[in-house]
Scaffold this motif. Structure first.
Motif, mmCIF file in Angstrom:
data_model
loop_
_atom_site.group_PDB
_atom_site.id
_atom_site.type_symbol
_atom_site.label_atom_id
_atom_site.label_comp_id
_atom_site.label_asym_id
_atom_site.label_seq_id
_atom_site.Cartn_x
_atom_site.Cartn_y
_atom_site.Cartn_z
ATOM 1 N N TYR A 3 46.950 56.226 50.126
ATOM 2 C CA TYR A 3 46.717 54.784 49.254
ATOM 3 C C TYR A 3 48.148 55.272 48.455
ATOM 4 O O TYR A 3 48.007 53.871 48.119
ATOM 5 C CB TYR A 3 45.125 55.015 49.190
ATOM 6 N N THR A 4 48.077 56.312 47.645
ATOM 7 C CA THR A 4 48.352 56.446 46.692
ATOM 8 C C THR A 4 49.919 55.810 46.262
ATOM 9 O O THR A 4 50.575 55.548 46.424
ATOM 10 C CB THR A 4 48.597 57.674 45.604
ATOM 11 N N SER A 7 50.441 52.282 48.475
ATOM 12 C CA SER A 7 49.695 51.377 46.628
ATOM 13 C C SER A 7 51.918 51.247 46.092
ATOM 14 O O SER A 7 52.422 50.064 45.450
ATOM 15 C CB SER A 7 49.241 51.509 46.138
ATOM 16 N N LEU A 8 52.356 52.330 45.442
ATOM 17 C CA LEU A 8 53.799 53.212 45.104
ATOM 18 C C LEU A 8 55.069 52.238 46.289
ATOM 19 O O LEU A 8 55.531 51.437 45.693
ATOM 20 C CB LEU A 8 53.827 54.413 44.958
ATOM 21 N N ILE A 10 54.116 49.467 48.131
ATOM 22 C CA ILE A 10 54.098 47.964 47.974
ATOM 23 C C ILE A 10 54.430 47.113 46.865
ATOM 24 O O ILE A 10 55.285 46.146 46.782
ATOM 25 C CB ILE A 10 52.054 47.519 48.319
ATOM 26 N N GLY A 11 54.360 48.745 45.512
ATOM 27 C CA GLY A 11 54.500 47.875 44.315
ATOM 28 C C GLY A 11 55.763 47.628 44.499
ATOM 29 O O GLY A 11 56.359 46.951 43.671
ATOM 30 N N LEU A 14 57.468 44.859 46.134
ATOM 31 C CA LEU A 14 57.208 43.833 44.940
ATOM 32 C C LEU A 14 57.756 43.682 43.751
ATOM 33 O O LEU A 14 58.532 42.868 43.427
ATOM 34 C CB LEU A 14 55.488 44.100 44.874
ATOM 35 N N LEU A 15 58.280 44.587 42.750
ATOM 36 C CA LEU A 15 58.873 45.221 41.843
ATOM 37 C C LEU A 15 60.492 44.381 42.426
ATOM 38 O O LEU A 15 61.341 43.617 42.007
ATOM 39 C CB LEU A 15 58.837 45.820 41.414
ATOM 40 N N THR A 18 60.522 40.548 43.284
ATOM 41 C CA THR A 18 60.480 40.089 41.631
ATOM 42 C C THR A 18 61.886 40.102 41.320
ATOM 43 O O THR A 18 62.067 39.108 40.442
ATOM 44 C CB THR A 18 59.441 40.669 40.918
ATOM 45 N N HIS B 16 39.146 58.421 47.288
ATOM 46 C CA HIS B 16 39.897 57.359 47.913
ATOM 47 C C HIS B 16 39.483 55.681 47.535
ATOM 48 O O HIS B 16 40.678 55.319 46.862
ATOM 49 C CB HIS B 16 39.229 57.145 49.296
ATOM 50 N N ASP B 19 40.972 55.504 44.175
ATOM 51 C CA ASP B 19 42.193 54.971 44.347
ATOM 52 C C ASP B 19 42.775 54.401 45.024
ATOM 53 O O ASP B 19 43.951 53.085 44.540
ATOM 54 C CB ASP B 19 42.486 56.242 46.274
ATOM 55 N N ALA B 23 45.374 51.534 42.740
ATOM 56 C CA ALA B 23 46.728 49.988 43.891
ATOM 57 C C ALA B 23 45.654 49.460 43.522
ATOM 58 O O ALA B 23 46.872 48.302 43.031
ATOM 59 C CB ALA B 23 46.493 51.013 44.519
ATOM 60 N N LEU B 27 48.582 46.773 41.614
ATOM 61 C CA LEU B 27 49.014 45.244 42.484
ATOM 62 C C LEU B 27 48.902 43.997 41.541
ATOM 63 O O LEU B 27 49.663 43.202 41.290
ATOM 64 C CB LEU B 27 47.882 44.765 43.609
ATOM 65 N N PHE B 30 51.449 43.729 38.750
ATOM 66 C CA PHE B 30 52.344 42.667 39.233
ATOM 67 C C PHE B 30 52.609 41.613 39.160
ATOM 68 O O PHE B 30 53.648 40.900 39.482
ATOM 69 C CB PHE B 30 52.637 43.709 40.562
ATOM 70 N N SER B 34 55.162 38.865 37.367
ATOM 71 C CA SER B 34 55.600 38.235 38.390
ATOM 72 C C SER B 34 55.804 36.437 37.809
ATOM 73 O O SER B 34 56.186 35.780 38.254
ATOM 74 C CB SER B 34 55.539 38.411 40.138
#
Lengths: 197, 135
Positions: A3-4, A7-8, A10-11, A14-15, A18, B16, B19, B23, B27, B30, B34
């Protein structure tokens, strides 16, 4: 992929999006304006350029018309203009004055603002004398703003050995016996006159 | 053995969950950042047009010569002599076809002052000089 990491990813995505949007975002368009001072500056320059063309042999009316017609009416809105005074009338004759005076009417909405523009270079010989090894020609030269006392603003033909400023006059030093009968004087703008000594 | 496995799977589930929470927070941050950036217009300072500066420069014969010779160093010196160390953008266009001939200075935005020059040394060669000065 845990998951980490997900998410990294996806982050960062997104960055990146942007930043991309921020960089490519529409900016303000640059707008421009003209004002009375810039319109007058344009007209003054057109008058000067017309006089220089006239000194080179072109008819003053033709030279002025060509310069005025070259200006975009959106930047220089002009109702009409007329030549008030012009020297020299005959460019084949050496005149101690190069002058063009024009009256312009600047179109401002439903009214016309008059603008009198004069460009000139004139001068005369105040005295001639001899000092030791030199023949000295004292002159006074004026432009439309007044007396010129900086020799750097003028060029002389024939070139004197030295130029001094004394008592509100320019003193041109030539070798003894080599004083010219006519001195051509040109200012930094290109206006030219001839002085007979 | 079975108890140990159950305890282990609980720990994995907790990790999990943590986590997923982290996350989600990232998100959300961000997204909020944004939206905050995109919802406001780009920074813009409407500088007043430098009409007087350009009018003074347009009466200087050496500035006119520099304009027609497209001498960027001389032009920059002339402008800086009047405005000091303020940022500026000076552009020169051919008035016949609006072709950009030269652009010097910083990439700043603002209201530009325009002066049109009809020619140089008696020749008719109209060009447009545009100047923007920052604060």
């Amino acid at each position: 992929m845990n998951y980490t990491a997900a998410s990294l990813v996806i982050g960062i995505t997104l960055l990146a999006i942007t930043v991309s949007i921020a960089v490519n975002a529409p900016h303000y368009m640059c707008i421009a304006q003209v004002s009375l001072s810039t319109i007058e500056a344009s007209l003054r320059h057109a008058t000067l350029n017309a006089l220089i063309a006239h000194l080179c042999g072109k008819s003053v009316k033709t030279a002025l018309r060509e310069n005025i017609e070259a200006l975009d009416p959106r930047y220089v809105p002009l109702s009409r203009y007329r030549v008030v005074e012009c020297h020299p009338v005959d460019v084949s004759t050496p005149w101690p004055k190069a002058l063009l005076k024009v009256e312009y009417w600047i179109a401002l909405g439903d009214r016309a603002q008059p603008y009198n523009c004069t460009v000139k270079l004139e001068g005369y010989v105040t005295s001639t004398s001899s000092e030791g090894l030199y023949d000295v020609v004292s002159i006074k030269v004026y432009d439309e703003r007044g007396l010129i006392l900086s020799p750097e603003l003028l060029s002389f033909n024939p070139k004197p050995l030295t130029v001094k400023v004394e008592d509100g006059k320019l003193k041109l030093y030539y070798p003894r016996g080599l004083r010219p009968s006519t001195i051509e004087i040109t200012d930094t703008r290109g206006l030219r006159i001839y002085l007979s000594t | 053995m079975r108890r140990s496995l159950t305890s282990n799977s609980h720990k994995i589930a907790q990790a999990h969950l943590l986590d997923a929470i982290i996350a989600s927070i990232i998100l959300m941050l961000f997204t909020i950042t944004s939206m905050a950036i995109l919802s406001r217009p780009p920074s813009f300072t409407p500088h007043s047009p430098p009409d007087d500066v350009l009018a003074v420069l347009a009466q200087d014969p050496s500035f006119i010569k520099a304009v027609y010779s497209l001498d960027s160093e001389s032009l920059s010196s002339h402008v800086k002599a009047v405005i000091g160390n303020r940022p500026f953008k000076l552009a020169i266009y051919n008035a016949s076809n609006y072709e950009l001939l030269l652009r010097i200075g910083s990439d700043i935005e603002g209201v530009a002052s325009i002066v049109e020059l009809s020619g140089c040394e008696g020749k008719v060669e109209p060009i447009i000089v545009s100047l923007v000065v920052g604060s």
